[in-house]
Write an enzyme that holds these catalytic residues in place. Structure first.
Site, PDB file in Angstrom:
ATOM      1  N   GLU A   1       0.740  -1.334   0.085  1.00 31.31           N
ATOM      2  CA  GLU A   1      -0.012   0.000  -0.081  1.00 31.31           C
ATOM      3  C   GLU A   1       0.883   1.240  -0.005  1.00 31.31           C
ATOM      4  O   GLU A   1       0.653   2.136   0.716  1.00 31.31           O
ATOM      5  CB  GLU A   1      -1.028  -0.219   1.180  1.00 31.31           C
ATOM      6  CG  GLU A   1      -1.770  -1.176   1.275  1.00 31.31           C
ATOM      7  CD  GLU A   1      -2.699  -1.404   2.358  1.00 31.31           C
ATOM      8  OE1 GLU A   1      -2.701  -0.402   3.345  1.00 31.31           O
ATOM      9  OE2 GLU A   1      -3.519  -2.464   2.496  1.00 31.31           O
TER      10      GLU A   1
ATOM     11  N   ASN B   1       1.867  -4.942  -3.242  1.00 31.92           N
ATOM     12  CA  ASN B   1       0.416  -5.304  -2.838  1.00 31.92           C
ATOM     13  C   ASN B   1      -0.444  -4.064  -2.740  1.00 31.92           C
ATOM     14  O   ASN B   1       0.179  -3.183  -1.887  1.00 31.92           O
ATOM     15  CB  ASN B   1       0.526  -6.396  -1.962  1.00 31.92           C
ATOM     16  CG  ASN B   1      -0.848  -6.891  -1.540  1.00 31.92           C
ATOM     17  OD1 ASN B   1      -1.355  -7.429  -2.369  1.00 31.92           O
ATOM     18  ND2 ASN B   1      -1.247  -6.733  -0.089  1.00 31.92           N
TER      19      ASN B   1
ATOM     20  N   HIS C   1     -10.529  -6.100  -2.166  1.00 33.50           N
ATOM     21  CA  HIS C   1     -11.528  -6.155  -1.092  1.00 33.50           C
ATOM     22  C   HIS C   1     -12.624  -5.477  -1.799  1.00 33.50           C
ATOM     23  O   HIS C   1     -12.614  -4.234  -1.818  1.00 33.50           O
ATOM     24  CB  HIS C   1     -10.991  -5.277  -0.005  1.00 33.50           C
ATOM     25  CG  HIS C   1      -9.972  -5.984   0.808  1.00 33.50           C
ATOM     26  ND1 HIS C   1     -10.105  -7.097   1.579  1.00 33.50           N
ATOM     27  CD2 HIS C   1      -8.596  -5.476   0.993  1.00 33.50           C
ATOM     28  CE1 HIS C   1      -9.031  -7.325   2.099  1.00 33.50           C
ATOM     29  NE2 HIS C   1      -8.111  -6.580   1.721  1.00 33.50           N
TER      30      HIS C   1
ATOM     31  N   GLU D   1      -6.278 -10.637  -1.338  1.00 29.74           N
ATOM     32  CA  GLU D   1      -7.304 -10.446  -0.099  1.00 29.74           C
ATOM     33  C   GLU D   1      -8.576 -10.467  -0.250  1.00 29.74           C
ATOM     34  O   GLU D   1      -9.239  -9.769   0.152  1.00 29.74           O
ATOM     35  CB  GLU D   1      -6.487  -9.146   0.687  1.00 29.74           C
ATOM     36  CG  GLU D   1      -5.078  -9.189   1.009  1.00 29.74           C
ATOM     37  CD  GLU D   1      -4.859  -7.807   1.677  1.00 29.74           C
ATOM     38  OE1 GLU D   1      -5.708  -7.208   2.172  1.00 29.74           O
ATOM     39  OE2 GLU D   1      -3.526  -7.698   1.832  1.00 29.74           O
TER      40      GLU D   1
ATOM     41  N   ASP E   1     -12.238 -10.307  -0.510  1.00 30.95           N
ATOM     42  CA  ASP E   1     -13.629 -10.656  -0.046  1.00 30.95           C
ATOM     43  C   ASP E   1     -14.392  -9.642  -0.487  1.00 30.95           C
ATOM     44  O   ASP E   1     -14.284  -8.913  -1.163  1.00 30.95           O
ATOM     45  CB  ASP E   1     -13.311 -10.295   1.556  1.00 30.95           C
ATOM     46  CG  ASP E   1     -12.716  -9.334   2.270  1.00 30.95           C
ATOM     47  OD1 ASP E   1     -12.085  -8.968   3.175  1.00 30.95           O
ATOM     48  OD2 ASP E   1     -12.590  -8.110   1.224  1.00 30.95           O
TER      49      ASP E   1
HETATM   50  O1  G3I Z   1      -2.398  -8.853  18.608  1.00 34.74           O
HETATM   51  C1  G3I Z   1      -2.972  -7.766  19.199  1.00 34.74           C
HETATM   52  C2  G3I Z   1      -3.641  -7.992  20.708  1.00 34.74           C
HETATM   53  O2  G3I Z   1      -2.360  -8.498  21.530  1.00 34.74           O
HETATM   54  C3  G3I Z   1      -4.223  -6.996  21.478  1.00 34.74           C
HETATM   55  O3  G3I Z   1      -4.772  -7.292  22.748  1.00 34.74           O
HETATM   56  C4  G3I Z   1      -5.295  -6.613  20.327  1.00 34.74           C
HETATM   57  C5  G3I Z   1      -5.907  -5.149  20.869  1.00 34.74           C
HETATM   58  O4  G3I Z   1      -6.996  -4.958  20.255  1.00 34.74           O
HETATM   59  O5  G3I Z   1      -4.686  -6.299  19.203  1.00 34.74           O
HETATM   60  C6  G3I Z   1      -4.125  -7.227  18.627  1.00 34.74           C
HETATM   61  O6  G3I Z   1      -3.611  -6.706  17.060  1.00 34.74           O
HETATM   62  C7  G3I Z   1      -4.709  -6.614  16.333  1.00 34.74           C
HETATM   63  C8  G3I Z   1      -4.216  -7.680  15.132  1.00 34.74           C
HETATM   64  O7  G3I Z   1      -5.100  -7.200  13.999  1.00 34.74           O
HETATM   65  C9  G3I Z   1      -4.355  -8.916  15.588  1.00 34.74           C
HETATM   66  O8  G3I Z   1      -5.707  -9.165  15.752  1.00 34.74           O
HETATM   67  C10 G3I Z   1      -4.445  -5.067  15.870  1.00 34.74           C
HETATM   68  O9  G3I Z   1      -5.098  -4.117  16.968  1.00 34.74           O
HETATM   69  C11 G3I Z   1      -5.422  -5.016  14.352  1.00 34.74           C
HETATM   70  O10 G3I Z   1      -5.345  -3.840  14.321  1.00 34.74           O
HETATM   71  C12 G3I Z   1      -4.985  -5.917  13.483  1.00 34.74           C
HETATM   72  O11 G3I Z   1      -5.975  -5.645  12.409  1.00 34.74           O
HETATM   73  C13 G3I Z   1      -5.538  -6.194  11.145  1.00 34.74           C
HETATM   74  C14 G3I Z   1      -5.201  -4.983  10.232  1.00 34.74           C
HETATM   75  O12 G3I Z   1      -4.801  -5.570   9.016  1.00 34.74           O
HETATM   76  C15 G3I Z   1      -4.083  -4.113  10.898  1.00 34.74           C
HETATM   77  O13 G3I Z   1      -2.918  -4.932  10.722  1.00 34.74           O
HETATM   78  C16 G3I Z   1      -6.592  -7.195  10.665  1.00 34.74           C
HETATM   79  O14 G3I Z   1      -6.860  -8.436  11.627  1.00 34.74           O
HETATM   80  C17 G3I Z   1      -6.192  -7.612   9.151  1.00 34.74           C
HETATM   81  O15 G3I Z   1      -7.559  -8.235   8.714  1.00 34.74           O
HETATM   82  C18 G3I Z   1      -5.776  -6.297   8.420  1.00 34.74           C
HETATM   83  O16 G3I Z   1      -5.498  -7.005   7.095  1.00 34.74           O
HETATM   84  C19 G3I Z   1      -5.236  -5.837   6.062  1.00 34.74           C
HETATM   85  C20 G3I Z   1      -3.884  -6.479   5.418  1.00 34.74           C
HETATM   86  O17 G3I Z   1      -2.969  -6.540   6.304  1.00 34.74           O
HETATM   87  C21 G3I Z   1      -3.572  -5.290   4.410  1.00 34.74           C
HETATM   88  N1  G3I Z   1      -4.636  -5.137   3.538  1.00 34.74           N
HETATM   89  C22 G3I Z   1      -5.901  -4.678   4.139  1.00 34.74           C
HETATM   90  C23 G3I Z   1      -6.300  -5.709   5.174  1.00 34.74           C
HETATM   91  C24 G3I Z   1      -7.562  -5.243   5.825  1.00 34.74           C
HETATM   92  O18 G3I Z   1      -7.469  -4.180   6.383  1.00 34.74           O
END
Ligand code: G3I
Length: 377
Positions: free
Chosen positions: A168, A213, A253, A283, A285
């Site tokens: 991105e 990506n 997406h 990705e 969906d």
């Molecule tokens: O692991 C921590 C946990 O220890 C903590 O307690 C918790 C508090 O809310 O957060 C947890 O981390 C989260 C992580 O997902 C694992 O669940 C982050 O806050 C959260 O921001 C993170 O969200 C992910 C997001 O990317 C940001 O990295 C989503 O699951 C994931 O589906 C999303 O995927 C992205 C791709 O990487 C890039 N393209 C877009 C796509 C959708 O946004």
């Protein structure tokens, strides 16, 4: 009325006993469902039969704790990608400490089930660890970026099919004529951070397919059209400068209303191919937020229609051979997590993926499987 959902709530209890759907009783098969969804009926088998990859983003916590989730992935996927466990925040939690446990477990799972593994991702402006902002600066950004890539990509050398090296990097909102996102990496290293990341990744793992990506380039409406042009401009600049890049990931997406999916993205794929790049659907969906209907079956049908249209159109180009959905079951979709997606209808579960919350196939499963079958030999 016997809908797929009410029918499967019965079959689902049987399937729960055997962990996974085996096959739907012929006599009572709902209109969408055709035959078995495992073995020869799985997305994995249909993809493999046509030289394609189908897979999903994996929540490594679920992989550890949910045998049915594990079994579904093994049954349906010949490639997987870490949803979060290879991002900086997860794999590099302290400036002088890496945490590879979850990524190692995913790699072991993939290799145990003869699956390929995508790496996601080596350089992004999100999912940066808490130490990043207070530690990384103009003086050490280069060394920290290259050190991270060498350590992570080097650890998995030869065992990763493709890496999302830079994720991105285009953001029209930042107002640059080249469309580049003014991210922390850009601010500290300039546009060359992208070249640096790819060159370092090639050194660290000469075997991996190095991928750029991005999202929001799938449609023919103005914003998507302009972003797609900026992404193509970046790909042309990188290839012209001899930067080692092998593929472009189109995150996909997309939206269940289907408005705007047109010839622009297939033309983009053709142009990427002329640059010698593979094209991955990384990705996929289908977001049903914009659908008025509250009835899940109605929304599932609309989502399935988009799966069929989009994947059939995209894999018509030989450059597209990998289709990954961002998650495999609706209950684990980021779209159904209020912390990661602000839904228009918070009380409605998005019907965005090939399996529902009971790990039962949705109409999108059948549409996706048929789309994979459309690949010409
Ligand atoms: O692991 C921590 C946990 O220890 C903590 O307690 C918790 C508090 O809310 O957060 C947890 O981390 C989260 C992580 O997902 C694992 O669940 C982050 O806050 C959260 O921001 C993170 O969200 C992910 C997001 O990317 C940001 O990295 C989503 O699951 C994931 O589906 C999303 O995927 C992205 C791709 O990487 C890039 N393209 C877009 C796509 C959708 O946004």
């Amino acid at each position: 009325m016997l809908t797929r959902r009410t029918f499967l709530s019965g079959a689902g209890s049987l399937a729960a006993a055997s962990l996974l759907p085996r096959s739907l009783p012929g006599a009572l098969q709902p209109e969408q469902a055709v035959g078995s969804v495992d073995g020869a009926g799985s997305l994995r088998a249909h993809a493999t039969a046509r030289g394609l990859f189908y897979g999903a983003a994996v929540d490594t916590g679920m992989l550890r704790n949910d045998p049915a989730y594990r079994a579904l992935l093994a049954q349906q996927c010949n490639i997987v990608v870490a949803e979060n466990s290879m991002k900086w925040a997860a794999i590099h939690p302290e400036a002088d400490r890496y945490a590879f446990e979850q990524a190692d477990e995913l790699l072991a799972f993939a290799e145990q089930h003869q699956m390929q593994l995508r790496g996601h991702n080596l350089c992004w402006h999100e999912a940066l660890p808490s130490w990043f902002a207070s530690t990384v600066n103009l003086g050490n950004a280069r060394q920290i970026l290259t050190g991270h890539i060498r350590t992570v990509a080097g650890r998995y050398q030869g065992r990763i099919r493709s890496w999302d090296v830079v994720n991105e990097a285009i953001s029209l909102e930042d107002g640059r004529t080249d469309g580049l996102r003014v991210s922390p990496w850009f601010q500290m290293l300039g546009p060359g951070y992208i070249d640096l990341a790819f060159r370092t990744a090639r050194e660290a793992d000469p075997h991996a397919l190095l991928t750029y990506n991005d999202y929001g380039i799938e449609y023919d409406h103005p914003a998507s059209f302009t972003k797609r042009a900026a992404v193509m401009g970046l790909l042309k600049r990188l290839t012209a400068d001899g930067v080692p890049i092998d593929a472009v990931g189109i995150q996909s997406h997309i939206d269940a209303t289907t408005s705007g999916l047109g010839p622009g993205i297939t033309a983009f794929v053709t142009e990427a191919r002329t640059l010698g790049l593979k094209v991955f659907i990384t990705e996929l969906d289908v977001n049903d937020d914009n659908l008025a209907a509250d009835d899940p079956a109605t929304r599932e049908a609309a989502v399935a229609e988009v799966y069929g249209q989009y994947v059939t159109a995209m894999i018509a180009n030989p450059a597209v051979a990998e289709v990954l959905t961002w998650g495999i079951s609706n209950n684990h979709s980021w779209l159904n997590n209020s912390k990661t997606h602000k839904a228009k209808h918070p009380g409605r579960q998005q019907q965005a993926l090939p399996f529902d919350a009971n790990y039962q196939p949705t109409p999108a499963f059948y549409a996706l499987r048929s789309a994979l079958d459309s690949r010409k030999g």
